[in-house]
Design an enzyme around this catalytic site. Structure first.
Site, PDB file in Angstrom:
ATOM      1  N   HIS A 421       0.829  -1.215   0.000  1.00 51.10           N
ATOM      2  CA  HIS A 421       0.000   0.000   0.000  1.00 51.10           C
ATOM      3  C   HIS A 421       0.863   1.265   0.000  1.00 51.10           C
ATOM      4  O   HIS A 421       0.391   2.360  -0.264  1.00 51.10           O
ATOM      5  CB  HIS A 421      -0.942   0.004   1.208  1.00 51.10           C
ATOM      6  CG  HIS A 421      -2.259   0.688   0.942  1.00 51.10           C
ATOM      7  ND1 HIS A 421      -2.360   1.878   0.276  1.00 51.10           N
ATOM      8  CD2 HIS A 421      -3.537   0.318   1.225  1.00 51.10           C
ATOM      9  CE1 HIS A 421      -3.626   2.243   0.181  1.00 51.10           C
ATOM     10  NE2 HIS A 421      -4.380   1.296   0.750  1.00 51.10           N
ATOM     11  N   ASP A 425      -2.495   2.488  -4.162  1.00 49.75           N
ATOM     12  CA  ASP A 425      -3.685   2.478  -3.316  1.00 49.75           C
ATOM     13  C   ASP A 425      -4.577   1.297  -3.666  1.00 49.75           C
ATOM     14  O   ASP A 425      -4.358   0.602  -4.656  1.00 49.75           O
ATOM     15  CB  ASP A 425      -4.443   3.799  -3.475  1.00 49.75           C
ATOM     16  CG  ASP A 425      -3.636   4.955  -2.903  1.00 49.75           C
ATOM     17  OD1 ASP A 425      -2.836   4.704  -1.964  1.00 49.75           O
ATOM     18  OD2 ASP A 425      -3.755   6.077  -3.423  1.00 49.75           O
TER      19      ASP A 425
END
Lengths: 449, 325
Positions: A421, A425
């Site tokens: 992450h 995203d």
């Protein structure tokens, strides 16, 4: 001019290599291309070839097999006949002797023809201990493997052993051979047992007592191999530095299976049948071209989006997890990928991977379908951004048309995408997974690309 | 005890044995009235007459064979080759007949014969007069080879040689002929196969042959100033070779250097090294080293001649080198 033989860099992340063994030995005549030594590195055992010719001279006291050696460190020299190796120049002989010692070096012939001032060298190679010193070490119970020698070429001689014996060290524990063997099998440190029983001769009973005192001692204790240690380091580094998120989705792989069956039938005579993994390598490579955020890696403070897609395949080998890489998978046909991957996997399983096999991946596929696993959370192969876990393909009853209440038996598969992450995203990662899912369900979408 | 030169001591031994046993006689070139090129028989012609000091023509094969025959029938000849190099002309006779007849007769015949001659490099004797040859002779079964270095040893060993019923080579280095040393007044004999420890020491063992014993002792004196303690062994006889004495010394010192003026390849030093390695491997703290004469015919020019053989300086270097191992 002596040519240095150094520990080569066999992989981008390689900082050290473990000398597995010298294939050639001190004094051997080396031709360019001869294999000099074997190195265990980053998941690979590799033989290192000479890039020059000459006579191999390994300095005394150089690293023993099993030692980690930094990349670039000088391990030996290739010298020309008659040339002294750098470590021999200014050897520890008294000054007047230097001229005598240097004399044979200028004579390329062996000393069958000794000049009167030249002492005929009877010794050959680089012994580590003289026979006399070895005998005296035995008599005095000195462990000569841990002392350093002061003889020429670093040979341990009598005075070294006597000096070591005179050191006020703790006496070596007396251990019966059986006790030593049992201790080794049980993974018990004999010296530690002995330290608790000062002065006593350690017997099997003492080892057994120590073994029963160790919790979970019924397990088999094994030393950590180089590869296991690398895997452990990589995995914990990944787990501690990445911000992994796993997305899972169920995919209808019926048409992918049909496609594979058709290919198998059509090319049965001529080529390698692609595995599901091979099909997915091609599929994922093309999908990554549309989703470059997933085909990326951390490089210091920057994120590199790779132009090419190099897909690593997690392979279970006897040595542990290996990840050979199919290079430029986005440019290659399924057939070619199948041919390449079968070789890569075969090499990995037999421990014969080349260093190039295992480096440069930009994305990894991990298929646990053959073990009847559906979903899992693979660990990202840093510095890559993501890894796709592939579950088994299994026939299931699924609703194919809710309105008409139609149920069919379809070949279903679960995909698990773990991504970092920090680099990407959730939504872009989900869109990538969605495209992979759609292409598996309708293979013509990519197979025609 | 008296101080005698090596030559005088051997002449005394020969005289005593000729007086003791009328079967002993000498044959060679110029050993009669002339008294021998090296003075080996000075005064003996007057004393024992031409029957027992027989000058010969220059025909080594002839008088070698003649003396071999004489030894077979009860004579005890001493063949004086002057320079040992001349032995080569009689070599076929010596190896094929002298050395083998006892064996071929199953011991019924004896071969009490002594061959003597000067060996060694020095005094610009040049290529034809500087050979050592003892490795070649020691290689032949049936021959005994004596290379003494002191007047005491020379006298005792020559008497043993003359009384031996085997063929014996008694080899005298040119440079030791004038060496002086103490010799007892009373008769004594030195048995073959017993090396002498001529200097005791603890750091290394040096086995030196013939003239090299003296050269080695000089280098040991120098080294002793630095506290280096060297044990020097003189094998005295090359065949039989007393390796037990060498092994006992190596057991003490752990290091062995062999100093030999003769050529290195297939030399006595190679034999000693092989035997000591085989029997004393666990006593060795360093590789066995050798220092030999250069593998070349001996030059005539004095500086070149001096350069091809070990000397006290090069021996000391070799010893230091050994100690650095």
């Amino acid at each position: 001019m002596a040519v240095e033989v150094v520990m080569p860099r066999l992989g981008w992340t390689m900082e050290t290599g473990t000398l597995a063994e010298w294939i050639k030995h001190d004094g051997d005549v080396i031709a360019e291309g001869d294999v000099l030594f074997a190195v265990e590195t980053d998941k690979v055992a590799q033989e290192v070839e000479a890039v020059d010719s000459g006579i191999l001279r390994i300095p005394p006291g150089s690293a023993l097999p099993g030692t980690e050696i930094p990349v670039g460190a000088v391990m030996a020299y290739l010298v020309q006949p008659g040339e002294a190796a750098p470590f021999e120049q200014g050897a520890a002989a008294p000054a007047p002797t230097a001229a005598v010692a240097a004399a044979p070096a200028t004579d390329p012939l062996p000393s069958a023809n000794p000049a009167p001032l030249v002492v005929t060298e009877v010794a050959d190679g680089v012994p580590t201990i003289s026979p006399r010193a070895r005998r005296i070490a035995g008599e005095l119970d000195v462990d000569w493997t841990v002392i350093s020698g002061t003889g020429r070429t670093g040979r341990i001689v009598e005075r070294d052993v006597r000096a070591a014996a005179a050191q006020p060290v703790a006496p070596r524990p007396r251990v019966t051979p059986v006790a030593r063997r049992v201790a080794q099998q049980a993974g018990v440190d004999v010296d530690q047992v002995a330290s608790q029983l000062p002065g006593k001769r350690i017997t099997r009973a003492d080892i057994d007592a120590a073994t029963s005192a160790v919790p979970e001692s019924d397990g088999i204790v094994q030393p950590i191999t180089q590869i296991r240690r690398i895997i452990a380091d990589r995995m914990s580094q990944s787990a501690h530095t990445a911000a992994p998120v796993t997305l899972t989705t169920e995919v209808d792989a019926t048409e992918l299976a049909q496609l594979r069956e058709r290919i198998k039938r059509d090319i049965a005579e001529t080529g390698v049948t692609p595995s599901y993994t091979d099909l997915l390598i091609r599929l994922v490579a093309l999908a990554l071209l549309d989703h470059p955020q997933l085909n990326a890696s951390f490089s210091g403070d920057t994120i590199v989006r790779h132009q090419a897609v190099h897909v690593g395949i997690a392979v279970d080998s006897e040595q542990g997890l290996l990840v050979p890489v199919v290079r430029d998978a986005h440019l290659k046909s399924v057939q070619r990928i199948a041919a390449e991957s079968s070789q890569l996997i075969a090499r990995a399983r037999t421990g014969k991977s080349k260093a190039d096999d295992l480096r440069g991946g930009t994305f990894t596929l991990s298929n646990l379908g053959m073990y009847e696993i559906d979903a899992f959370t693979p660990i990202i192969n840093l510095p890559e951004c993501a890894i796709l876990g592939v579950g088994r393909i299994v026939a299931r009853q699924v609703v194919i048309d809710e309105e008409r209440e139609l149920v069919a038996i379809r070949k279903m598969m679960t995909l698990s995408l773990t991504f970092d992450h920090r680099l990407v995203d959730g939504a872009p990662a989900a869109r990538f997974l969605q495209q992979v899912k759609r292409w598996i369900e309708r293979p013509y979408g990519w197979a025609t690309q | 005890m008296r101080e005698l030169t090596f030559s005088t001591a051997t002449r005394e031994a020969l005289t005593e044995e000729m007086e003791r046993d009328p079967a002993v006689f000498v044959m060679g070139e110029g050993i009669g009235e002339r008294g021998g090129n090296w003075g080996t028989t000075v005064g003996l012609f007057e004393r024992f007459g031409p029957m027992r000091l027989r000058d010969t023509p220059i025909v080594e094969r002839g008088f070698t064979g003649l003396c071999t025959g004489a030894a077979l029938v009860g004579g005890r000849p001493v063949v004086d080759f002057m320079f040992l190099d001349f032995l080569l002309d009689g070599m076929g006779e010596i190896i094929n007949q002298t050395a083998k007849l006892q064996y071929m007769s199953n011991g019924r015949l004896t071969m009490p014969i002594v061959f003597r001659g000067c060996i060694g490099v020095g005094h610009s004797a040049a290529t034809h007069h500087s050979g050592n040859y003892y490795p070649m002779l020691a290689h032949v079964p049936g021959l005994r080879v004596v290379v003494p270095s002191s007047p005491y040893d020379a006298k005792g060993l020559l008497k043993t040689a003359i009384r031996s019923n085997d063929p014996v080579f008694f080899l005298e280095h040119k440079s030791v002929l004038g060496v002086k040393g103490q010799v007892p007044d009373d008769e004594y004999l030195i048995p073959f196969g017993e090396a002498a420890v001529v200097r005791e020491g603890r750091d290394a063992t040096v086995v030196a042959i013939g003239w090299m014993v003296h050269q080695t002792l000089k280098s040991c004196d120098e080294l002793a100033k630095d506290g280096v303690s060297i044990e020097v062994i003189d094998p005295r006889t090359i065949s039989p070779l007393d390796t037990d004495t060498m092994l006992a010394s190596v057991k003490k010192t752990g290091r062995l250097l062999i100093v030999d003026e003769d050529y290195g390849p297939c030399s006595v030093g190679a034999e000693i090294a092989a035997q000591v390695t085989a029997k004393g491997f666990d006593d060795l703290d360093a590789p066995i080293m050798r220092i030999n004469g250069a593998f070349t015919p001996v030059p005539y020019a004095p500086p070149l001649e001096a350069a091809v053989v070990p000397n006290p300086t090069s021996i000391a270097l070799a010893i230091r080198d050994l100690l650095a191992e």
